[in-house]
Design an enzyme around this catalytic site. Structure first.
Site, mmCIF file in Angstrom:
data_model
loop_
_atom_site.group_PDB
_atom_site.id
_atom_site.type_symbol
_atom_site.label_atom_id
_atom_site.label_comp_id
_atom_site.label_asym_id
_atom_site.label_seq_id
_atom_site.Cartn_x
_atom_site.Cartn_y
_atom_site.Cartn_z
ATOM 1 N N SER A 184 0.628 -1.237 0.127
ATOM 2 C CA SER A 184 -0.014 -0.174 -0.048
ATOM 3 C C SER A 184 0.880 1.279 0.076
ATOM 4 O O SER A 184 0.117 2.372 -0.302
ATOM 5 C CB SER A 184 -1.024 0.083 1.143
ATOM 6 N N HIS A 212 -5.399 -4.243 -1.018
ATOM 7 C CA HIS A 212 -5.467 -3.139 -2.149
ATOM 8 C C HIS A 212 -5.689 -3.774 -3.589
ATOM 9 O O HIS A 212 -5.457 -3.029 -4.682
ATOM 10 C CB HIS A 212 -4.165 -2.238 -1.945
ATOM 11 N N LYS A 243 -12.290 -1.246 1.089
ATOM 12 C CA LYS A 243 -11.631 -0.079 0.302
ATOM 13 C C LYS A 243 -12.573 -0.098 -0.979
ATOM 14 O O LYS A 243 -13.461 0.535 -1.289
ATOM 15 C CB LYS A 243 -10.260 -0.812 0.232
#
Ligand SMILES: *Cc1c(COP(=O)(O)O)cnc(C)c1O
Length: 395
Positions: A184, A212, A243
């Site tokens: 990340s 991610h 996310k």
């Protein structure tokens, strides 16, 4: 009465933070987390959100959340093994398994919770966990909860990973290699094909935390395993629903037997109340949106390419990123914080990331491009980067 309640030891620790110049206050968001936000009372272009696909404010997700509230209320009311296992939780896991092209999925209340629960459940005394040195904090904590021995390999360094396997494999029962799918802070992608090859050569298992990568890499956001076409060769595929999926939650995708075991030994699953109906309803709709069309993921990548190319042309160092995570590396810590502050004054929020989160001298503002940005907004952000960079003598 003694003054024990003054918490002197914490006061001392807080003072230490202040002395080191790392004490901070939280920015306050006064709008939805979208491309343009109101932050600390100011309207700015938002380049710091993990809401990669703009799903956090998608009309279909909002509608699905409201409908789930109307039918099921606002809370699940119990842990899943007692009476918190609603039909929509079951529906979500079936749909996610189909999306991920895996046999089974178990959902947790967050990605953090998932790592805290799964790693300890699938390893034991006599086992070894081998972890990339840049793995996420929730993996580090998850590993601490395991009774297995631990080893670390240098970031994405396959020779170092093989060194550990060669040295230690024979001394252990199960060996589990853990890596982030996408790292990340730099936006680089794990060398998953090589990791899987090494794992198979040394008869180790693989565990990929794709927080991610979920919604970002692979067809329609199916993740890093799909991106490299490694279906069936990664044993535990972790994803987050917090996310790119825009809601909250985490999950592990893998085999049926994995799920059977976690149903009995996944501690956050056993001892913490299940996801609320609104979240579950919205996540199901997010998956429907992603399975109907790849429009959002394509927009995300178009925007990421556009933004990176423009920043690169200006002369900024955007590091080794292979994903929409775009670090703009400034270097010195104080200068990085100052750069972020000036960007904010000029109308862009990009959070500064400095030591100890990243190595000393590699301070950066981390820009997260999303599908929710328009080209005009990104072009405006680039103008602001140019203006502030020139003012500060960075360009
Ligand atoms: C963000 C993140 C998590 C935590 O996910 P949440 O759903 O926000 O708890 C776990 N692992 C990695 C690699 C992350 O980047």
């Amino acid at each position: 009465m003694s003054n024990v309640h003054e918490l002197k030891y914490l006061q001392d620790s807080v003072q230490e933070l202040k002395d080191q110049g790392v004490y901070r206050k939280l920015p306050v968001l006064e709008s939805a987390n979208q491309a343009v936000v109101v932050l600390n009372g100011k309207e700015v272009i938002n380049l710091s959100s993990n809401n990669y696909l703009g799903l956090a404010t998608h009309p279909r997700l909002k509608k699905a959340a409201i409908e789930a509230v109307e039918k099921y209320g606002v809370g699940a009311g119990a842990v899943r093994p007692i009476i918190g296992n609603m039909d929509i939780h079951e529906e979500l896991e079936v749909l996610l398994a189909k999306f991920k092209k895996e046999e089974a999925v178990m959902v947790f209340q967050s990605g953090f919770n998932c790592n805290a629960g799964v790693i300890q459940a699938i390893t034991n005394k006599g086992d070894l966990i081998i972890s990339d040195e840049l793995n996420h904090a929730s993996i580090i904590d998850g590993v601490k909860l395991s009774k297995a021995d631990k080893a670390v390999f240098k970031h994405s360094d396959m020779a170092d990973l093989e060194r550990v396997l060669k040295e230690k494999r024979k001394d252990y029962n199960t060996v589990l290699i853990i890596t982030d799918g996408v790292f990340s802070m730099d936006g680089d992608v794990a060398k998953l094909p090589e990791i899987v090859e090494l794992a198979e050569k040394y008869e180790a298992l693989t565990y990929v935390d794709d927080a991610h990568g979920s919604g970002v890499l692979g067809e329609g956001g199916r993740g890093t395993v799909d991106h490299f076409n490694l279906h069936g060769r990664v044993d535990f595929s972790i994803g987050t629903l917090s996310k790119a999926i825009g809601v909250i939650g985490g999950y592990v995708a893998g085999s049926n037997v994995m799920k059977e075991w976690l149903l009995h030994r996944g501690r956050p699953f056993l001892f913490s109340t299940s996801l609320p109906p609104a979240a579950v309803g919205a996540i199901i709709e997010a998956l429907n949106v992603l399975m109907e069309s790849t429009e959002l993921t394509e927009k995300l990548w178009d925007n990421a390419r556009f933004f990176k190319e423009k920043l690169g042309k200006l002369g900024y160092d955007t590091g080794a990123s292979e994903t929409p995570i775009t670090p703009v590396i400034i270097g010195e810590e104080g200068k990085t914080v100052e750069f972020s502050k000036r960007l904010m004054e000029a109308g862009v929020f990009a959070s500064p990331i400095v030591f100890p989160t990243v190595p000393k001298g590699t301070g950066r503002v981390r820009c997260m491009v999303t599908a929710g940005h328009t080209e005009e907004q990104l072009a405006r952000a680039v103008e602001i980067f140019e203006q502030v960079g020139k003012e500060m003598g960075l360009l």
